[in-house]
Scaffold this motif. Structure first.
Motif, PDB file in Angstrom:
ATOM      1  N   SER A  93      -5.662  -6.200 -15.513  1.00  0.00           N
ATOM      2  CA  SER A  93      -4.239  -5.846 -15.361  1.00  0.00           C
ATOM      3  C   SER A  93      -4.022  -4.979 -14.123  1.00  0.00           C
ATOM      4  O   SER A  93      -3.014  -5.125 -13.426  1.00  0.00           O
ATOM      5  CB  SER A  93      -3.732  -5.127 -16.607  1.00  0.00           C
ATOM      6  OG  SER A  93      -4.596  -4.063 -16.938  1.00  0.00           O
ATOM      7  N   LEU A  94      -4.966  -4.080 -13.827  1.00  0.00           N
ATOM      8  CA  LEU A  94      -4.807  -3.223 -12.643  1.00  0.00           C
ATOM      9  C   LEU A  94      -4.970  -4.062 -11.379  1.00  0.00           C
ATOM     10  O   LEU A  94      -4.251  -3.877 -10.393  1.00  0.00           O
ATOM     11  CB  LEU A  94      -5.819  -2.074 -12.669  1.00  0.00           C
ATOM     12  CG  LEU A  94      -5.672  -1.102 -13.857  1.00  0.00           C
ATOM     13  CD1 LEU A  94      -6.635   0.066 -13.705  1.00  0.00           C
ATOM     14  CD2 LEU A  94      -4.246  -0.593 -13.969  1.00  0.00           C
ATOM     15  N   ASP A 121       2.913   2.887  -5.222  1.00  0.00           N
ATOM     16  CA  ASP A 121       3.049   1.736  -4.320  1.00  0.00           C
ATOM     17  C   ASP A 121       2.995   2.181  -2.857  1.00  0.00           C
ATOM     18  O   ASP A 121       2.280   1.607  -2.035  1.00  0.00           O
ATOM     19  CB  ASP A 121       4.393   1.028  -4.522  1.00  0.00           C
ATOM     20  CG  ASP A 121       4.560   0.479  -5.914  1.00  0.00           C
ATOM     21  OD1 ASP A 121       3.695   0.770  -6.756  1.00  0.00           O
ATOM     22  OD2 ASP A 121       5.554  -0.218  -6.158  1.00  0.00           O
ATOM     23  N   LYS A 147      -5.886   7.151  -9.174  1.00  0.00           N
ATOM     24  CA  LYS A 147      -5.031   6.463 -10.149  1.00  0.00           C
ATOM     25  C   LYS A 147      -4.150   7.483 -10.863  1.00  0.00           C
ATOM     26  O   LYS A 147      -4.648   8.576 -11.157  1.00  0.00           O
ATOM     27  CB  LYS A 147      -5.884   5.720 -11.187  1.00  0.00           C
ATOM     28  CG  LYS A 147      -6.605   4.522 -10.628  1.00  0.00           C
ATOM     29  CD  LYS A 147      -7.473   3.907 -11.719  1.00  0.00           C
ATOM     30  CE  LYS A 147      -8.326   2.780 -11.139  1.00  0.00           C
ATOM     31  NZ  LYS A 147      -9.286   2.241 -12.106  1.00  0.00           N
ATOM     32  N   PRO A 148      -2.907   7.205 -11.196  1.00  0.00           N
ATOM     33  CA  PRO A 148      -2.222   5.941 -10.951  1.00  0.00           C
ATOM     34  C   PRO A 148      -1.833   5.806  -9.476  1.00  0.00           C
ATOM     35  O   PRO A 148      -1.372   6.781  -8.876  1.00  0.00           O
ATOM     36  CB  PRO A 148      -0.977   6.048 -11.829  1.00  0.00           C
ATOM     37  CG  PRO A 148      -0.700   7.514 -11.940  1.00  0.00           C
ATOM     38  CD  PRO A 148      -2.037   8.179 -11.883  1.00  0.00           C
ATOM     39  N   THR A 151     -10.660  -4.115 -13.786  1.00  0.00           N
ATOM     40  CA  THR A 151      -9.712  -4.227 -14.902  1.00  0.00           C
ATOM     41  C   THR A 151      -8.630  -5.232 -14.510  1.00  0.00           C
ATOM     42  O   THR A 151      -7.880  -4.993 -13.552  1.00  0.00           O
ATOM     43  CB  THR A 151      -9.081  -2.851 -15.203  1.00  0.00           C
ATOM     44  OG1 THR A 151     -10.128  -1.921 -15.415  1.00  0.00           O
ATOM     45  CG2 THR A 151      -8.196  -2.914 -16.426  1.00  0.00           C
ATOM     46  N   THR A 186      -0.114  -7.520  -6.737  1.00  0.00           N
ATOM     47  CA  THR A 186       1.322  -7.794  -6.646  1.00  0.00           C
ATOM     48  C   THR A 186       1.983  -6.874  -5.624  1.00  0.00           C
ATOM     49  O   THR A 186       2.788  -7.298  -4.792  1.00  0.00           O
ATOM     50  CB  THR A 186       1.987  -7.610  -8.029  1.00  0.00           C
ATOM     51  OG1 THR A 186       1.309  -8.435  -8.960  1.00  0.00           O
ATOM     52  CG2 THR A 186       3.456  -7.975  -7.999  1.00  0.00           C
ATOM     53  N   VAL A 187       1.620  -5.590  -5.687  1.00  0.00           N
ATOM     54  CA  VAL A 187       2.189  -4.614  -4.736  1.00  0.00           C
ATOM     55  C   VAL A 187       1.800  -4.994  -3.302  1.00  0.00           C
ATOM     56  O   VAL A 187       2.633  -4.980  -2.394  1.00  0.00           O
ATOM     57  CB  VAL A 187       1.689  -3.186  -5.081  1.00  0.00           C
ATOM     58  CG1 VAL A 187       2.071  -2.200  -3.986  1.00  0.00           C
ATOM     59  CG2 VAL A 187       2.245  -2.737  -6.421  1.00  0.00           C
ATOM     60  N   ALA A 241     -10.360   7.291 -10.627  1.00  0.00           N
ATOM     61  CA  ALA A 241      -9.468   7.756 -11.686  1.00  0.00           C
ATOM     62  C   ALA A 241      -9.249   9.251 -11.520  1.00  0.00           C
ATOM     63  O   ALA A 241     -10.081   9.945 -10.927  1.00  0.00           O
ATOM     64  CB  ALA A 241     -10.098   7.468 -13.040  1.00  0.00           C
ATOM     65  N   ASN A 242      -8.122   9.714 -12.045  1.00  0.00           N
ATOM     66  CA  ASN A 242      -7.842  11.140 -11.995  1.00  0.00           C
ATOM     67  C   ASN A 242      -8.969  11.893 -12.711  1.00  0.00           C
ATOM     68  O   ASN A 242      -9.424  11.490 -13.761  1.00  0.00           O
ATOM     69  CB  ASN A 242      -6.509  11.391 -12.722  1.00  0.00           C
ATOM     70  CG  ASN A 242      -6.010  12.790 -12.498  1.00  0.00           C
ATOM     71  OD1 ASN A 242      -6.561  13.524 -11.682  1.00  0.00           O
ATOM     72  ND2 ASN A 242      -4.980  13.157 -13.220  1.00  0.00           N
ATOM     73  N   SER A 278     -11.892  12.313 -11.227  1.00  0.00           N
ATOM     74  CA  SER A 278     -13.144  11.933 -10.566  1.00  0.00           C
ATOM     75  C   SER A 278     -13.015  12.088  -9.049  1.00  0.00           C
ATOM     76  O   SER A 278     -13.639  11.353  -8.290  1.00  0.00           O
ATOM     77  CB  SER A 278     -13.489  10.483 -10.898  1.00  0.00           C
ATOM     78  OG  SER A 278     -13.265  10.201 -12.239  1.00  0.00           O
ATOM     79  N   MET A 299      -4.188  -7.162 -11.131  1.00  0.00           N
ATOM     80  CA  MET A 299      -2.943  -7.938 -11.023  1.00  0.00           C
ATOM     81  C   MET A 299      -1.832  -7.066 -10.435  1.00  0.00           C
ATOM     82  O   MET A 299      -1.084  -7.471  -9.542  1.00  0.00           O
ATOM     83  CB  MET A 299      -2.533  -8.411 -12.431  1.00  0.00           C
ATOM     84  CG  MET A 299      -1.320  -9.304 -12.489  1.00  0.00           C
ATOM     85  SD  MET A 299      -0.701  -9.397 -14.181  1.00  0.00           S
ATOM     86  CE  MET A 299      -1.444 -10.838 -14.769  1.00  0.00           C
ATOM     87  N   LEU A 300      -1.754  -5.818 -10.912  1.00  0.00           N
ATOM     88  CA  LEU A 300      -0.705  -4.901 -10.459  1.00  0.00           C
ATOM     89  C   LEU A 300      -0.872  -4.575  -8.970  1.00  0.00           C
ATOM     90  O   LEU A 300       0.076  -4.682  -8.182  1.00  0.00           O
ATOM     91  CB  LEU A 300      -0.777  -3.609 -11.292  1.00  0.00           C
ATOM     92  CG  LEU A 300       0.212  -2.513 -10.937  1.00  0.00           C
ATOM     93  CD1 LEU A 300       1.639  -2.956 -11.206  1.00  0.00           C
ATOM     94  CD2 LEU A 300      -0.087  -1.249 -11.739  1.00  0.00           C
ATOM     95  N   MET A 309     -15.810   2.629  -9.998  1.00  0.00           N
ATOM     96  CA  MET A 309     -16.522   2.337 -11.264  1.00  0.00           C
ATOM     97  C   MET A 309     -16.430   0.839 -11.528  1.00  0.00           C
ATOM     98  O   MET A 309     -15.383   0.333 -11.930  1.00  0.00           O
ATOM     99  CB  MET A 309     -15.858   3.131 -12.398  1.00  0.00           C
ATOM    100  CG  MET A 309     -16.510   2.963 -13.730  1.00  0.00           C
ATOM    101  SD  MET A 309     -17.946   4.023 -13.940  1.00  0.00           S
ATOM    102  CE  MET A 309     -17.278   5.339 -14.929  1.00  0.00           C
ATOM    103  N   ASP A 344     -12.696  -0.003  -6.167  1.00  0.00           N
ATOM    104  CA  ASP A 344     -12.798   0.871  -7.340  1.00  0.00           C
ATOM    105  C   ASP A 344     -14.230   1.399  -7.410  1.00  0.00           C
ATOM    106  O   ASP A 344     -15.188   0.626  -7.248  1.00  0.00           O
ATOM    107  CB  ASP A 344     -12.454   0.062  -8.604  1.00  0.00           C
ATOM    108  CG  ASP A 344     -12.320   0.948  -9.830  1.00  0.00           C
ATOM    109  OD1 ASP A 344     -12.389   2.179  -9.682  1.00  0.00           O
ATOM    110  OD2 ASP A 344     -12.139   0.400 -10.938  1.00  0.00           O
TER     111      ASP A 344
END
Lengths: 104, 460
Positions: free
Chosen positions: B17-18, B111, B107-108, B15, B24-25, B86-87, B89, B20-21, B59, B57
């Protein structure tokens, strides 16, 4: 986490990802005469779930989790019941994120 | 951003955006991950760049994350894979740890949890994690982390300055958490080798076969997929720079013999090869217990000991560093408050007084944990006594178990069964530098048992 530009870019990307998942849900649902594509629905629901928990949209995450589970157990009645709601709430969350970003 | 394979970190998340997030962290924490969005891309980058730590990840759009993990472990068995799930799983994640995953994140991703997992995974691998920036800023960053005005620390600083210009081996002694690695990095950064690599190997973190390959590397091996894999070992990577060998006494006697040959000849042969490769490496070693005891007990070769124990530096325990504790506490409070988004800026005088009386058996690491506990669970500007963990005991009021131990000589005296079990498990995890699967193997229990126990302890 980063400055305003980074946050804006991130929100834009999250919205884009949510919209992509929503399109997948609608495509997998709306083709008349074709068998419903449970695999695609399941993947889209899983994607929505991961995005929703990350942005704190917990109700949407719960709904996506239910749809994903229904796909895994082939519970078509439940999928029928929840799918439209998931697509709508995904769209609404994307809009809400856009509003939050513009108010930032 | 250009991928920097030498950092050895691969992030696999489909994904955007994830991805990217998380990237960044990780970058904010000083890592520069390679990125992959699918199973195929992940395996390609993994094979090309030999990533040492993978955030994966489970999945993925084109593959099952578990299958990807299996292939990576087949290509490079000592890779540390942190699976992301993911929560809801978590069972999948526990299955992954049974199959060799180092850790899992749900997830989530917070940091601090994510950076903690990555840092723990890198610990013990022979990666070069030099700080970014030019040399002066690197030394400045190191000095901040290595602060201290006490006599004990002044002596350490003098010793570092004296030995930095030499190429003689340095042997650093000290309790766990006293900053032996920071000391080694200080010697490296103040030496003429500062622009070359600082490569770290932890002898406690790997079994003897993997440690041999980690140190000496391995000549081309054909995998079941038909690819030829060549591993460059830590010694070759450190050519021109510094090789930091932690817990040397945990090296097997056979490997000690090979290491001694390398030390004597300044050359080595990779595993599966007969060619000798000449290298110029400065050695810095550590031991967390008295190496002379290991030598007397036959666990450390005498000839190797005398080759390595040339210039000793002893890191003082925190309880012997006087008001350095206050400097360190203020420094780490500012850092932790910033990480946690809290406004804490000072520590109450009675807390500072208390800090001077505590035994600090976990040294600086324990101080950081105490401060983090206070910052995470409370709000305000000043750390007060009531915010500290309730079990902090001053040196003149030893804990119940310590008294009982001293009286009976039995390390388990006065402890409940649950406390003994918790100590056994946490010690095993610490011995394996945070690796739950390795600790589980040593204790002959399933990793999932440890995860369940941890959850129970957290709820207490």
């Amino acid at each position: 986490m980063g400055g305003p530009e980074m946050r804006a870019a991130l929100v834009t990307q999250v919205r884009h990802d949510l919209d992509r998942c929503r399109t997948t849900l609608l495509t997998a649902t709306a083709e008349p005469g074709k068998a419903r594509d449970h695999v695609s629905i399941c993947k889209a629901a899983h994607g929505i779930k991961g995005l929703a928990v990350t942005v704190g949209a917990l109700a949407l995450a719960d709904l996506a989790r239910e749809v994903e589970k229904a796909c895994q157990t082939r519970d078509t009645a439940k999928i029928d019941k929840l799918l439209a709601r998931l697509a709508t709430e995904t769209g609404e969350t994307s809009t809400a994120l856009a509003q939050l970003a513009s108010a930032d | 951003m250009q991928d920097e394979p030498e950092h050895g970190l691969l992030l696999v998340e489909d994904t955007p955006s994830l991805q990217m997030l998380y990237a960044t962290v990780l970058r904010k924490a000083g890592y520069n991950p390679m990125l992959a969005s699918s199973g195929a891309e992940a395996l390609k980058k993994f094979a090309e760049h030999h990533a040492r730590v993978v955030l994966l990840d489970l999945m993925l759009p084109d593959a099952d994350g578990l299958m990807v993990m299996r292939e990576m472990l087949e290509l490079q068995p000592d890779t540390r894979i942190i699976v992301i799930t993911a929560n809801g799983s978590v069972t999948n994640a526990i299955d992954a740890t049974r199959e060799g995953a180092h850790d899992f994140l749900v997830k989530p991703l917070g940091d601090i949890r994510m950076i903690g997992a990555v840092t723990s995974a890198f610990a013990g691998l022979h990666e070069d994690v030099s700080l970014t920036g030019d040399d002066s800023s690197r030394i400045e960053a190191l000095d901040r982390a290595f602060m201290g005005r006490s006599d004990a620390m002044q002596e350490v600083h003098c010793r570092i300055a004296a030995v930095a210009g030499s190429t003689a081996p340095v042997f650093i002694l000290g309790e766990s958490g006293t900053g032996k690695e920071l000391c080694a990095r200080a010697v490296h950064l103040k030496s003429a080798r500062a622009t070359q690599r600082f490569v770290s190997v932890n002898c406690s973190a790997s079994d003897p076969e993997h440690l041999e390959i980690e140190l000496f590397g391995q000549a081309g091996q054909k995998t079941r997929r038909g690819q030829v894999q060549t591993r460059t070992g830590a010694i070759a990577q450190a050519d021109g720079g510094t090789l930091f060998v932690q817990n040397i006494q945990d090296m097997s006697l056979e490997l000690q013999a090979a290491f001694l040959r390398f030390k004597q000849r300044a050359s080595f042969a990779p595993v599966g090869d007969t060619r000798q490769i000449k290298v110029d490496v400065r050695l810095i070693c550590t031991a967390s217990r008295d190496p002379t005891e290991d030598m007397r007990a036959g666990r450390l070769r005498e000839d190797l000991y005398y080759r390595l124990f040339v210039i000793p530096i002893t890191m003082p325990p925190l309880r012997a560093r006087g008001t350095d504790i206050h400097l360190l506490a203020q420094h780490y409070l500012a850092q932790i408050a910033a990480e946690e988004g809290k406004s804490f800026s000072s520590i109450a005088p009675d807390v500072l007084e208390l800090f001077l009386t505590l035994p600090w058996r976990g040294n600086v690491r324990e101080l950081i944990n105490v401060l983090r506990h206070a910052v995470v669970l409370h709000d305000g500007e000043v750390i007060t006594r009531d915010m500290l963990p309730p079990d902090l005991a001053p040196q003149d009021a030893p804990a119940r178990t310590a008294e009982a131990t001293a009286e009976s000589g039995d390390p388990f005296a006065g402890m409940t069964m649950a406390e003994i079990e918790q100590r056994a498990i946490t010690s095993a995890i610490a011995r394996h530098r945070g690796s739950v699967p390795r600790a589980a193997r040593e204790l002959d229990i399933a990793p999932s048992t440890i995860y369940r126990k941890r959850e129970q302890w957290d709820k207490r």
